[in-house]
Design a protein around this motif. Sequence first.
Motif, short mmCIF file in Angstrom:
data_model
loop_
_atom_site.label_atom_id
_atom_site.label_comp_id
_atom_site.label_asym_id
_atom_site.label_seq_id
_atom_site.Cartn_x
_atom_site.Cartn_y
_atom_site.Cartn_z
N THR A 149 0.80 -1.23 0.00
CA THR A 149 0.00 0.00 0.00
C THR A 149 0.83 1.28 0.00
O THR A 149 0.37 2.31 -0.50
CB THR A 149 -0.92 0.03 1.24
N ALA A 194 1.36 2.99 2.68
CA ALA A 194 0.71 3.86 3.67
C ALA A 194 1.66 4.15 4.83
O ALA A 194 2.25 3.23 5.40
CB ALA A 194 -0.57 3.21 4.20
N LEU A 238 -2.43 6.18 -2.14
CA LEU A 238 -2.45 4.81 -1.63
C LEU A 238 -2.86 3.84 -2.73
O LEU A 238 -3.65 4.16 -3.61
CB LEU A 238 -3.45 4.69 -0.47
N ASN A 277 -3.83 -0.57 -3.30
CA ASN A 277 -4.16 -1.84 -2.64
C ASN A 277 -4.63 -1.63 -1.20
O ASN A 277 -4.26 -2.38 -0.29
CB ASN A 277 -2.95 -2.78 -2.64
N ALA A 278 -5.47 -0.61 -1.00
CA ALA A 278 -5.94 -0.31 0.35
C ALA A 278 -6.71 -1.47 0.96
O ALA A 278 -6.61 -1.72 2.16
CB ALA A 278 -6.81 0.94 0.33
N GLY A 294 -4.36 -3.93 2.47
CA GLY A 294 -3.81 -3.38 3.70
C GLY A 294 -4.79 -3.48 4.84
O GLY A 294 -4.42 -3.81 5.98
N LEU A 318 -7.24 4.17 6.29
CA LEU A 318 -7.06 3.53 4.98
C LEU A 318 -8.37 3.51 4.20
O LEU A 318 -8.41 3.80 2.99
CB LEU A 318 -6.54 2.10 5.16
N HIS A 356 -9.02 5.71 0.83
CA HIS A 356 -9.34 4.99 -0.41
C HIS A 356 -10.68 5.45 -0.99
O HIS A 356 -10.79 5.73 -2.19
CB HIS A 356 -9.38 3.49 -0.11
#
Length: 339
Positions: free
Chosen positions: A58, A60, A135, A137-138, A141, A192, A196
């Motif tokens: 991610t 993040a 971000l 591929n939240a 994650g 997250l 997103h």
Amino acid sequence: MQALTANSELASLSRSRQKAEAMLSPEEQGRLKKRATMLALVVGLTILGLKGAAWMMTGATSILTAALDSVLDNGIAVVNFMAVRQALKPASRSYRFGFGKLEPLAGLMQAAFIFGIGLAVIVESIDRLRHPVALVNADMGIGAMVLATVMMIGMIIYQRHVVRCTGSLVVRADSIHYQADVMMHLSIIASLALSHWLTASWIDPVATIGIAVFLMWNARTIAADALAILVDKEIPEEDRKKIRQLVLAFPQVANVHDLRTRSSGSHIFVQLHLELDGDLTLAQAHDISEAVIEAVARVFPNADTQIHQEPVGLPRDRSWCGGGSSHRSAHDGHHDATQ
């Protein structure tokens, strides 16, 4: 997690120890402490792997914060693992008071690490606010953080059981940190999701700064508890009063003064002066002192009590409670009926 004062925390810990001592033998307490520190290490390594994978997927900063925190968690888990085992060793010829203070020393190190990582994370988050990063591929994650949170909750449940049974400061400090981690993980999951869904890159670093401040505040509580034991702070006043009541319950004891107490690991050390009838023989005074020690031990099983006997009314030219001076005037001989 509630940020309590050091006095209330020490009182709570003292009560936990008294209950534990009445329920479990020192050997059983030792086994529980060892299991708790080993489990913390195993769970910590597993969670670190989850967070590392989630951060790489991610990018993040909030997950990076959690991953760095887990790196410290595992380092501290190793320290705790060794500290608990060393602290459980019996007193030796060179260390006659035992190794109990290794537990609060490990707790103090833990607090310092938490505070340091909090500062580093705040700096990184401010940089992310100045240079936003989107971000990716939240959802992956979020899944990793949910799994890590579930594992932590299970760990906390077991640690609370161990603290109730042993009163361990190391396990308690670790449990406080894991409770903070659960709250941190929930806020990461929320940040997250919001970042997103709302495509707002500032949410993640702002949430990270809040998490860092929260961790640093918790570190203050852990440090206060550890320092109180390391600098030999008196045990809670309610316990001191109980000791005085136990001593004065003996009709042969005219008074008690210069009561000093401290704790080390799961043990407490008690020193006091007994005022007895000056016509008693040495053997009689000794028997009374032994009876007093046994009475204290029944209520505080892990107490090591030392007693000095003296005749009633004898002027004292020195005192353990002299505020830094070893001498007092003779007229001050009966000042400390409340000590």
